[in-house]
Structure formats: structure tokens, C-alpha cells
Design an enzyme around this catalytic site. Structure first.
Site, mmCIF file in Angstrom:
data_model
loop_
_atom_site.group_PDB
_atom_site.id
_atom_site.type_symbol
_atom_site.label_atom_id
_atom_site.label_comp_id
_atom_site.label_asym_id
_atom_site.label_seq_id
_atom_site.Cartn_x
_atom_site.Cartn_y
_atom_site.Cartn_z
ATOM 1 N N ARG A 1 -0.505 10.137 -8.193
ATOM 2 C CA ARG A 1 0.592 10.772 -7.549
ATOM 3 C C ARG A 1 1.246 11.579 -8.847
ATOM 4 N NH1 ARG A 1 2.406 5.788 -4.270
ATOM 5 N NH2 ARG A 1 1.126 4.876 -6.074
ATOM 6 N N SER B 1 3.773 3.792 0.305
ATOM 7 C CA SER B 1 3.759 2.901 1.430
ATOM 8 C C SER B 1 5.169 2.382 1.295
ATOM 9 C CB SER B 1 2.854 1.747 1.420
ATOM 10 O OG SER B 1 1.703 2.327 1.455
ATOM 11 N N HIS C 1 -2.582 8.636 1.388
ATOM 12 C CA HIS C 1 -4.130 7.771 1.339
ATOM 13 C C HIS C 1 -4.924 8.546 2.036
ATOM 14 C CE1 HIS C 1 -1.286 3.712 1.003
ATOM 15 N NE2 HIS C 1 -1.962 4.330 -0.136
ATOM 16 N N LYS D 1 0.646 -10.364 -4.504
ATOM 17 C CA LYS D 1 1.352 -9.292 -3.515
ATOM 18 C C LYS D 1 1.255 -9.648 -2.053
ATOM 19 C CE LYS D 1 1.655 -4.508 -4.550
ATOM 20 N NZ LYS D 1 0.842 -3.068 -4.532
HETATM 21 P P1 ADP Z 1 1.033 2.137 -2.886
HETATM 22 O O1 ADP Z 1 1.218 2.175 -4.199
HETATM 23 O O2 ADP Z 1 1.576 2.869 -1.905
HETATM 24 O O3 ADP Z 1 1.250 0.455 -2.327
HETATM 25 P P2 ADP Z 1 -1.820 1.265 -2.774
HETATM 26 O O4 ADP Z 1 -1.763 0.129 -3.606
HETATM 27 O O5 ADP Z 1 -2.093 1.298 -1.234
HETATM 28 O O6 ADP Z 1 -0.409 2.112 -2.619
HETATM 29 O O7 ADP Z 1 -2.650 2.449 -3.491
HETATM 30 C C1 ADP Z 1 -3.860 2.614 -3.346
HETATM 31 C C2 ADP Z 1 -4.350 3.935 -4.068
HETATM 32 O O8 ADP Z 1 -3.821 5.284 -3.461
HETATM 33 C C3 ADP Z 1 -3.774 3.892 -5.593
HETATM 34 O O9 ADP Z 1 -4.854 4.723 -6.160
HETATM 35 C C4 ADP Z 1 -2.526 4.836 -5.212
HETATM 36 O O10 ADP Z 1 -2.302 5.619 -6.654
HETATM 37 C C5 ADP Z 1 -3.059 5.809 -4.374
HETATM 38 N N1 ADP Z 1 -2.041 6.643 -3.509
HETATM 39 C C6 ADP Z 1 -0.780 5.956 -2.902
HETATM 40 N N2 ADP Z 1 -0.154 6.657 -2.480
HETATM 41 C C7 ADP Z 1 -0.646 7.984 -2.643
HETATM 42 C C8 ADP Z 1 -0.517 9.260 -2.421
HETATM 43 N N3 ADP Z 1 0.718 9.625 -1.862
HETATM 44 N N4 ADP Z 1 -1.250 10.193 -2.558
HETATM 45 C C9 ADP Z 1 -2.213 10.162 -3.525
HETATM 46 N N5 ADP Z 1 -2.750 8.798 -3.658
HETATM 47 C C10 ADP Z 1 -1.903 7.647 -3.434
#
Ligand code: ADP
Length: 159
Positions: free
Chosen positions: A91, A129, A17, A41
């Protein structure tokens, strides 16, 4: 002024992130990183306030980044914040199907808002996460996967 919104659960914020936040903050004038309060969620490890605190701490060096939270439709929130760009991280191809669907739905509802995808650096492509929480739970090594501040918070949670 170009305002971007980077929405997500951030439970907790990872280095993946952070990579997206740092890069996105260079392509917009102001980036609002916003924690989604998702009624479907609500079983997160960290509370919304804890996630906000961690994000604030980890982005203190980025002067054009603001941390917020929202519920409801992202496009309504974007309008309210006068944002014209939604930032999402990719990703792997696996992310694409859902991300494309969300981007198309949002475009349909709000044609003036553009979704922009940033592709993660290869070293973060496996990082989520959920994976970090799993490692923390079983006392695996996750030191290089999250910012320092978050690492300590995770260790506290699973003490
Ligand atoms: P998660 O899927 O880990 O619960 P979030 O819902 O917080 O993450 O994701 C928020 C945004 O960050 C989404 O667009 C997700 O694709 C992106 N994201 C999550 N992890 C990564 C990563 N390792 N690299 C790039 N983008 C990421």
C-alpha cells in the site's frame, strides 16, 4: 503449473485485497488465497470460517482462485501446496519494511519460493481491514471499500 499463495488475515476482505486477488489471478495458473490462523492475532472480528465464507463468495467469479486457511510457517504451507510464488500487496512505503523482512526470512528458509509484490491502486492505498472495522463500528460510510456481501456482514456484526 504456477501456483501462487496470497496469505493474510482478511478480517474482513476489502476491495484492496480484491484488487490484488484479481490481478494476481492473472499472473499465476492457480491462486490460493489463504487465511492465516495466527495465534498472536486471534482477536479478530470475524471467525476464520466467516472470513473463508466471505472470500469464497467474493471470488466466485474467479475460476482459478481457491480459498483455504493455514497455521504455522508460510513456507511449509507453500511447499505442502506445491506453490512457488507468495503474493503480497503493497500500500505504501510503510508496508515495505515489514514485507521485505518477511520476504527475506522466507527466501532464506525456502530459496525455491519467490515473493512477488503487487502495488495497490492509489485509490486503495489508505484501505485496511482495521480502518473498515473502525468505520463500521462508528456507523461511518464504508460502502465503497468492501464487496457488497462483506458490507452486509459488517452491518450485521455492528447492529
Ligand atoms: P490488513 O493489513 O488489512 O490486516 P492482511 O493482513 O489481510 O491485511 O493483508 C494481507 C495482504 O494484503 C498484505 O500483503 C497486505 O499488505 C495486503 N493488503 C491489505 N490491504 C491492501 C490494500 N488496500 N491494497 C493492497 N494490498 C493490501
Amino acid at each position: 503449473m504456477k501456483i501462487g499463495i496470497y496469505p493474510g488475515s482478511f478480517d474482513p476482505v476489502t476491495n484492496g485485497h480484491m484488487d490484488i486477488i484479481e490481478r494476481a489471478s492473472k499472473v499465476v495458473d492457480k491462486l490460493i488465497v489463504s487465511v492465516l490462523m495466527n495465534p498472536r492475532k486471534n482477536t479478530g472480528l470475524f471467525t476464520i470460517d466467516e472470513r473463508i465464507d466471505m472470500l469464497k463468495e467474493c471470488t466466485i467469479h474467479l475460476s482459478n482462485v481457491e480459498i483455504d486457511s493455514f497455521s504455522g510457517l508460510l513456507v511449509d504451507y507453500a511447499k505442502y501446496k506445491e506453490a512457488s510464488i507468495i503474493v503480497r500487496g503493497l500500500r505504501a512505503v510503510m508496508d515495505l519494511e515489514l514485507e521485505m523482512q518477511m520476504a527475506q526470512i522466507n527466501k532464506n528458509m525456502s530459496p525455491e519460493v519467490e515473493t512477488v509484490f503487487l502495488v495497490t491502486q492509489a485509490k486503495y492505498s489508505f484501505l485496511s481491514s482495521s480502518a473498515v472495522k473502525e468505520l463500521a463500528l462508528f456507523h461511518g460510510d464504508f460502502d465503497d471499500l468492501v464487496p457488497h456481501f462483506v458490507r452486509n456482514k459488517l452491518k450485521d456484526k455492528y447492529k
